[in-house]
Design a protein around this motif. Structure first.
Motif, short mmCIF file in Angstrom:
data_model
loop_
_atom_site.label_atom_id
_atom_site.label_comp_id
_atom_site.label_asym_id
_atom_site.label_seq_id
_atom_site.Cartn_x
_atom_site.Cartn_y
_atom_site.Cartn_z
N GLY A 1 -10.76 -5.22 4.10
CA GLY A 1 -10.31 -3.98 3.65
C GLY A 1 -8.60 -2.96 3.38
O GLY A 1 -7.95 -2.21 2.47
N ILE A 2 -7.77 -3.24 4.67
CA ILE A 2 -6.63 -2.95 5.05
C ILE A 2 -5.65 -3.72 4.48
O ILE A 2 -5.17 -3.64 3.61
CB ILE A 2 -6.53 -2.91 6.69
N GLN A 3 -5.88 -4.97 3.71
CA GLN A 3 -4.90 -6.15 2.81
C GLN A 3 -5.28 -5.77 1.55
O GLN A 3 -4.61 -5.71 -0.04
CB GLN A 3 -5.94 -7.32 3.36
N PHE A 4 -6.56 -5.17 1.38
CA PHE A 4 -7.02 -4.47 0.00
C PHE A 4 -5.58 -3.94 -1.30
O PHE A 4 -4.65 -4.51 -2.01
CB PHE A 4 -8.21 -4.44 -0.50
N LEU A 5 -5.03 -2.90 -0.69
CA LEU A 5 -4.87 -1.70 -0.95
C LEU A 5 -3.30 -2.25 -1.98
O LEU A 5 -2.53 -1.34 -2.81
CB LEU A 5 -4.62 -0.26 -0.26
N PRO A 6 -2.59 -2.80 -0.66
CA PRO A 6 -1.33 -3.43 -0.53
C PRO A 6 -1.01 -4.09 -1.64
O PRO A 6 0.46 -4.34 -2.63
CB PRO A 6 -0.41 -3.60 1.04
N THR A 7 -1.97 -4.86 -1.70
CA THR A 7 -1.67 -6.24 -2.92
C THR A 7 -1.33 -5.19 -4.44
O THR A 7 -0.84 -5.53 -5.42
CB THR A 7 -3.33 -7.18 -2.94
N THR A 8 -2.96 -4.45 -4.51
CA THR A 8 -3.04 -3.49 -5.95
C THR A 8 -1.45 -2.50 -5.79
O THR A 8 -2.12 -2.78 -7.60
CB THR A 8 -4.05 -3.02 -5.20
N ILE A 9 -1.43 -2.01 -5.09
CA ILE A 9 0.21 -1.28 -5.00
C ILE A 9 1.20 -2.20 -5.99
O ILE A 9 2.16 -1.74 -6.27
CB ILE A 9 0.18 -0.50 -3.81
N MET A 10 1.08 -3.59 -4.78
CA MET A 10 2.77 -4.17 -5.15
C MET A 10 2.57 -4.43 -7.12
O MET A 10 3.04 -4.93 -7.77
CB MET A 10 2.98 -4.88 -4.71
#
Length: 550
Positions: A414-423
């Motif tokens: 869950g923590i790793q998910f958002l940085p990828t989508t924001i990028m």
């Protein structure tokens, strides 16, 4: 970018302050309208985002001042205030995606089995349900280029949810969905009919999902503080998944599969009225298909695309799971199906907690720091499986030890998910958000699919068969666990490809840092991944059992 908020009556630069007027109040009183000046993002003729002072009138409200500012933050452009009625359909769409994913899990995984489906038929049903996800790029490209009724997004989203709801209504109307556990009804749905309804449902579901992603990609470019729209929308999605999954498990066991199908038909139709209020510019200028293709090619040739997306692909490819672990939990540890379902439900809860943790805390961290920290933490949780193999549980039961091991790994995800989508959102060119964002997510998902295929192939290296586990042979499961742990940890070796922050990502986009070779490799991987998924799907349908299922 500084955001200036000034009271109109006290702004000398406006040039019309009345002489002799009483001094303006510096504090804006609740329940009274006032004028705010915000530096609002806007697109210039070259497609670049600029900031211009824009007069915003605050409407009358019954809410206390603090509540009003929480609902509609004054420093956030109106287009990015997700709780306004003209934007409400967007978080509602993400919430519905999560709810439907949670509801359909137990239904599609268990119902065909209860109807007497063979392993090959189960694979076929699962494949048909997932086929539409392979066409996300097509859905995005279609909405970018061919508006319906003057709208690029809301019309397609309406069609998507209408298709999904209608498919489940059809399944209810023409088959008996009562529980088949004691006796399979004569008029229960056949496998072909069930598969067809799930195919239409999945097509509508993914079409609406792509439209939601496209709208968020457009709105995210207007944000002053980047990442908050996506974190809010994905928090809605995982909250829906977290709550719907255990509800679906309970409903299937105590009420029957018909109750789940009823909700899966009702909810997509219930969201349709919100689309009427969804704000979207009608008859907006649309670039030609050739211009959009050239723009996408120009984008993927940028180092800001192929380098970080290369990291995403390699990292996800190395997240190889232990394909024999579920059998070990059931055969050796003696965990029941109900306990395994509870582990899954708790994992969904911690997945949501991980997303919220990033939204409220880790969003200020560099992307590299997030991936390094979470990768090391995930390695610790994977290593705990080794302790479980040798019965080292520190006094905890197998269930509670497995619960912490498996579920906490989802917290990391869950923590790793958002940085990828924001990028990914920052990489989308203006006007082609639908196709480009779908393309980036396809690369991300294709790596996970290939990782799953590798996981299956690793089962042949050591003897981790059901018979070996029943005989108490642990060497194979130990070696496989150790290998997958090392592979997952090795993803950290490529973290240098990932920019530290959004500013570093922007620097990579310099015109001098372009490579046609990098862009070509990126597109080859993307389209080969789509072809691979479609070939596997076709084989599962026309030649059930080709991969060894009975």
């Amino acid at each position: 970018m500084e955001v200036s908020i000034e009271d109109r009556s006290s702004n000398d630069s406006l040039g019309y302050q009345e002489s002799g007027a009483a001094p303006a109040k510096k504090e804006m009183e609740p329940l009274k309208p006032s004028s705010l000046y915000l530096e609002m993002p806007s697109n210039d003729h070259d497609g670049e985002i600029t900031y211009e002072p824009t007069l915003i009138e605050q409407e009358y409200t019954i809410f206390p001042h603090r509540v009003y500012e929480w609902l509609y933050p004054p420093k956030v452009p109106r287009e990015c205030q997700m709780l306004r009625i003209e934007n409400l359909a967007v978080p509602a769409c993400y919430l519905l995606v999560g709810i439907l994913q949670g509801l359909q899990g137990p239904f599609t995984n268990v119902y065909p089995l209860d109807l007497g489906a063979t392993e090959a038929q189960q694979v076929t049903v699962s494949t048909i349900r997932s086929i539409p996800a392979s066409f996300k790029l097509l859905f995005g490209f279609m909405s970018d280029n061919f508006p319906l009724l003057g709208y690029r997004r809301k019309s397609y989203m309406f069609i998507g949810w209408l298709m999904a709801g209608t498919a489940m209504v059809t399944l209810m109307a023409f088959s008996n969905l009562s529980s088949p556990k004691e006796e399979i009804p004569e008029d229960a749905p056949s496998m072909p009919f069930l598969s067809l309804c799930l195919l239409v449902f999945g097509t509508g579901f993914w079409l609406a999902d792509v439209m939601g992603d496209s709208i968020v990609a457009e709105k995210a470019k207007l944000e002053i503080e980047k990442g908050h729209i996506q974190s809010t929308c994905y928090a809605c999605r995982f909250f829906g998944l977290m709550t719907a999954a255990p509800l679906s498990t309970f409903m299937y066991s105590h009420i029957g599969p018909g109750s789940i199908v009823f909700l899966m038909s009702l909810l997509p139709l219930a969201i349709l009225p919100t689309l009427w209020y969804l704000s979207e510019v009608r008859d907006a200028p649309v670039k030609s298909t050739k211009e959009q293709c050239n723009e996408i090619w120009h984008t993927v040739c940028s180092r800001a695309v192929w380098q970080p997306m290369g990291f995403v692909y390699l990292y996800n490819l190395l997240q190889v799971s232990n394909g024999a672990w579920k059998n070990f939990q059931k055969v050796i540890l003696g965990l029941t199906s109900e306990q395994l379902n509870w582990i899954l439900n708790v994992a969904y809860v911690l997945l949501y907690v991980g997303v919220m943790a990033y939204k409220w805390y880790f969003i200020s961290w560099s992307w590299r720091s997030v991936y390094i920290g979470t990768t090391l933490l995930n390695a610790v949780f994977s290593a705990l499986q080794i302790l479980l193999i040798f019965d080292i549980t520190f006094g905890l039961s197998y269930f509670w030890f497995s619960l912490g091991d498996d579920a906490l790994a989802e917290f990391v995800g869950g923590i790793q998910f958002l940085p990828t989508t924001i990028m990914m959102v920052h990489l989308c060119p203006a006007g082609s958000e639908g196709a480009s964002y779908a393309m980036f997510t396809t690369v991300n998902n294709s790596a996970l699919n290939l990782s799953s295929a590798i996981s299956t192939r690793l089962l042949a290296i050591w003897d981790v068969s059901l018979e070996a586990l029943q005989a108490g042979q642990k060497t194979g499961i130990f070696n496989l666990t150790l290998l997958t742990t090392v592979l997952q940890l090795s993803g950290i070796l490529f973290v240098g490809l990932l920019p530290r922050t959004k500013d570093d990502l922007a620097k990579l986009g310099d015109d001098s840092a372009r490579s046609s070779t990098g862009g070509a490799i990126f597109l080859i991987i993307t389209f080969c991944s789509i072809i691979y998924a479609l070939v596997v799907a076709a084989l599962n349908i026309v030649a059930p059992g080709w991969s060894g299922e009975s």
